[in-house]
Scaffold this motif. Structure first.
Motif, mmCIF file in Angstrom:
data_model
loop_
_atom_site.group_PDB
_atom_site.id
_atom_site.type_symbol
_atom_site.label_atom_id
_atom_site.label_comp_id
_atom_site.label_asym_id
_atom_site.label_seq_id
_atom_site.Cartn_x
_atom_site.Cartn_y
_atom_site.Cartn_z
ATOM 1 N N PHE A 84 -24.738 7.092 9.100
ATOM 2 C CA PHE A 84 -25.996 6.943 9.858
ATOM 3 C C PHE A 84 -26.730 7.496 7.792
ATOM 4 N N ASP A 85 -27.779 6.332 7.550
ATOM 5 C CA ASP A 85 -27.843 6.224 6.732
ATOM 6 C C ASP A 85 -29.793 6.055 5.783
ATOM 7 N N THR A 86 -30.180 6.397 5.393
ATOM 8 C CA THR A 86 -30.848 7.395 5.184
ATOM 9 C C THR A 86 -31.941 6.583 3.899
ATOM 10 N N GLY A 87 -30.868 6.115 2.935
ATOM 11 C CA GLY A 87 -30.833 4.742 2.028
ATOM 12 C C GLY A 87 -30.783 3.374 2.372
ATOM 13 N N CYS A 88 -31.383 3.212 3.863
ATOM 14 C CA CYS A 88 -30.576 1.627 3.954
ATOM 15 C C CYS A 88 -32.152 1.391 4.914
ATOM 16 N N SER A 89 -33.124 0.217 5.147
ATOM 17 C CA SER A 89 -33.527 -0.141 6.573
ATOM 18 C C SER A 89 -33.370 -0.350 7.148
ATOM 19 N N ARG A 90 -32.064 -1.859 6.995
ATOM 20 C CA ARG A 90 -31.743 -2.932 7.881
ATOM 21 C C ARG A 90 -30.101 -2.131 8.779
ATOM 22 N N SER A 91 -29.992 -1.360 10.398
ATOM 23 C CA SER A 91 -28.986 -1.894 10.895
ATOM 24 C C SER A 91 -28.232 -2.899 10.710
ATOM 25 N N MET A 92 -27.211 -2.579 10.453
ATOM 26 C CA MET A 92 -26.054 -3.951 11.236
ATOM 27 C C MET A 92 -24.965 -3.691 11.312
ATOM 28 N N ILE A 93 -24.157 -4.675 11.667
ATOM 29 C CA ILE A 93 -22.543 -4.209 13.016
ATOM 30 C C ILE A 93 -21.530 -4.474 11.880
ATOM 31 N N ASN A 94 -20.498 -4.261 11.713
ATOM 32 C CA ASN A 94 -19.662 -4.635 10.996
ATOM 33 C C ASN A 94 -18.829 -5.744 11.887
ATOM 34 N N LEU A 142 -29.272 -7.728 16.306
ATOM 35 C CA LEU A 142 -28.599 -7.500 15.082
ATOM 36 C C LEU A 142 -27.963 -7.747 13.686
ATOM 37 N N PRO A 143 -28.205 -8.004 12.525
ATOM 38 C CA PRO A 143 -27.684 -8.362 11.728
ATOM 39 C C PRO A 143 -25.868 -7.785 11.777
ATOM 40 N N MET A 144 -25.313 -9.111 11.035
ATOM 41 C CA MET A 144 -24.082 -8.794 11.232
ATOM 42 C C MET A 144 -23.349 -8.676 9.719
ATOM 43 N N LYS A 145 -22.421 -8.125 8.885
ATOM 44 C CA LYS A 145 -21.760 -7.827 7.712
ATOM 45 C C LYS A 145 -20.510 -7.362 8.115
ATOM 46 N N ASP A 146 -19.546 -7.878 6.349
ATOM 47 C CA ASP A 146 -18.604 -7.639 7.212
ATOM 48 C C ASP A 146 -18.085 -6.737 6.368
ATOM 49 N N MET A 147 -18.217 -4.954 6.054
ATOM 50 C CA MET A 147 -17.722 -4.013 5.929
ATOM 51 C C MET A 147 -16.433 -3.968 5.370
ATOM 52 N N GLY A 148 -15.342 -4.651 5.960
ATOM 53 C CA GLY A 148 -14.074 -3.914 5.951
ATOM 54 C C GLY A 148 -13.122 -3.659 6.726
ATOM 55 N N ASP A 149 -11.836 -3.537 7.113
ATOM 56 C CA ASP A 149 -11.142 -3.520 8.486
ATOM 57 C C ASP A 149 -12.204 -1.433 8.884
ATOM 58 N N PRO A 150 -12.238 -1.544 9.881
ATOM 59 C CA PRO A 150 -12.778 -0.578 10.840
ATOM 60 C C PRO A 150 -11.257 0.302 10.823
ATOM 61 N N ASN A 151 -9.800 -0.707 10.636
ATOM 62 C CA ASN A 151 -9.043 0.780 10.650
ATOM 63 C C ASN A 151 -8.937 1.298 9.756
ATOM 64 N N GLY A 152 -9.258 0.927 8.776
ATOM 65 C CA GLY A 152 -9.066 1.469 6.953
ATOM 66 C C GLY A 152 -9.353 3.154 7.472
ATOM 67 N N TYR A 153 -9.076 4.179 6.132
ATOM 68 C CA TYR A 153 -9.098 5.343 6.150
ATOM 69 C C TYR A 153 -11.225 5.313 6.034
ATOM 70 N N TYR A 154 -11.783 4.711 4.784
ATOM 71 C CA TYR A 154 -12.738 4.609 5.028
ATOM 72 C C TYR A 154 -13.767 3.718 5.821
ATOM 73 N N GLY A 155 -12.561 3.267 6.706
ATOM 74 C CA GLY A 155 -14.083 2.088 8.029
ATOM 75 C C GLY A 155 -14.655 2.824 9.095
ATOM 76 N N ILE A 156 -15.745 1.399 9.434
ATOM 77 C CA ILE A 156 -16.911 2.091 10.004
ATOM 78 C C ILE A 156 -17.068 0.688 10.672
ATOM 79 N N ASP A 157 -17.559 1.227 11.963
ATOM 80 C CA ASP A 157 -18.191 -0.215 12.999
ATOM 81 C C ASP A 157 -19.953 -0.726 12.181
#
Length: 332
Positions: A84-94, A142-157
């Motif tokens: 939940f990011d109030t500093g980002c205007s655009r939602s996106m999916i990993n 929705l735009p999509m962007k590589d946000m890293g491995d969702p299984n990682g410790y900081y992983g998100i979808d």
């Protein structure tokens, strides 16, 4: 450091018992990647908002990722972990959670604040429905962007940006793990049921890009400054320009993943005091960011950093879009 290291080792061992499918694309999710993206599609996607939802929507904070609040967003009836990011205007999916391979047809969009500069997306996906709490929409882009491995410790979808929530006030309570979206005419009754007002300060509500800006008083032992900052639940820490270095009493450095570049390097930080209205926050870890951190959007809007979660999580607060104010609350 040893107890902390042992904790992370234990946490990693716990993740090893999660189902192998966790964090992987749902093959039958019904998410469709658009093969052709033109300007009209990008414009339609950019201005989509959840403008027909109920008066009040409750989002439960399901966990944290690197200090961020993570909520569940149900896409085509499958649960995804979005920051939940109030500093980002655009939602996106990993993009790693989309069951189609990206190709080379990338396009650019600006992010509300610095940190990664201009965003490079890998395409646009179409979904049949998005569900936030008890609110459900129809077809969505929705735009999509590589946000890293969702299984990682900081992983998100994905990231839940503010353009989709335009028209709602935001009540954020970290201790109770609850984010409440309120139509402005319903906000007073929701807030008065559980909270009293501690203090409030004016904010700037930007429409393009959509976001919230604030100018807190920032103090070292001998001097104070004001910077125009993004009100950013997507940043674990506060950020201000490196030009503030001379008036900080104690400046430390840490070798972390560098801000702005994403490369390892030394980043300087200090502990400052912030004042919002009558409320004072002491010992706030604040990073100093170099000039290359700022984007053209930051320069156009006069933004010089972020007011992050190490201030905002210290108590419940309300972002009132109707009144253009940040209201700090206290529980009864």
């Amino acid at each position: 450091m040893k107890p902390l290291k042992s904790f992370f080792i234990s946490l990693s061992a716990l993740f090893a018992f999660l189902p192998a499918s966790w964090g992987q694309p749902y093959k039958d999710s019904g998410i469709v990647r658009l093969k052709e993206v033109n300007d009209s599609i990008k414009e339609a996607m950019y201005y989509m908002a959840l403008d027909s939802g109920p008066d009040v929507v409750h989002l439960y904070i399901a966990g944290t990722a690197n200090g961020h609040a993570v909520v569940y967003v149900h896409i085509n009836n499958y649960a995804y972990r979005f920051v939940f990011d109030t500093g980002c205007s655009r939602s996106m999916i990993n993009s790693r959670r989309v069951p189609t391979e990206p190709d080379d047809s990338v396009f650019l969009f600006g992010k509300l604040s610095g940190g990664s500069g201009v965003q490079k997306y890998e395409g646009i996906v179409k979904v049949d429905s998005i569900k936030l709490g008890k609110w459900k929409s129809g077809e969505y882009l929705l735009p999509m962007k590589d946000m890293g491995d969702p299984n990682g410790y900081y992983g998100i979808d994905g990231i839940l940006g503010m353009r989709q929530l335009e028209g709602y006030d935001i009540l954020f309570d970290w201790r109770d793990r609850l984010i409440t979206l309120c139509r402005p005419y319903a906000t007073d009754s929701v807030v008065s049921a559980r909270y009293d007002i501690s203090t409030s300060v004016p904010i700037i509500v930007s429409k393009d890009p959509f976001g919230f800006f604030i100018e807190p008083e920032i103090r070292s032992r001998f001097k104070s400054r004001q910077y125009k900052l993004v009100l950013d639940t997507g940043s674990p820490f506060c950020l201000i320009p490196y030009e503030a270095r001379p008036w900080l009493l104690n400046v430390l450095s840490a070798k972390i993943k560098g801000l702005g570049t994403g490369e390892p390097g030394k980043v300087r930080f200090g502990h400052l005091r912030y004042k919002l209205g009558d409320k004072k926050f002491r010992h706030v870890t604040t990073f100093l960011v170099p000039d290359e951190f700022y984007t053209e959007i930051d320069d156009r809007l006069g933004l010089r950093g972020m007011l992050g979660m190490n201030v905002l999580r210290r108590g419940p607060f309300l972002i009132s879009v109707r009144d253009s104010r940040l209201v700090l609350l206290k529980r009864r």
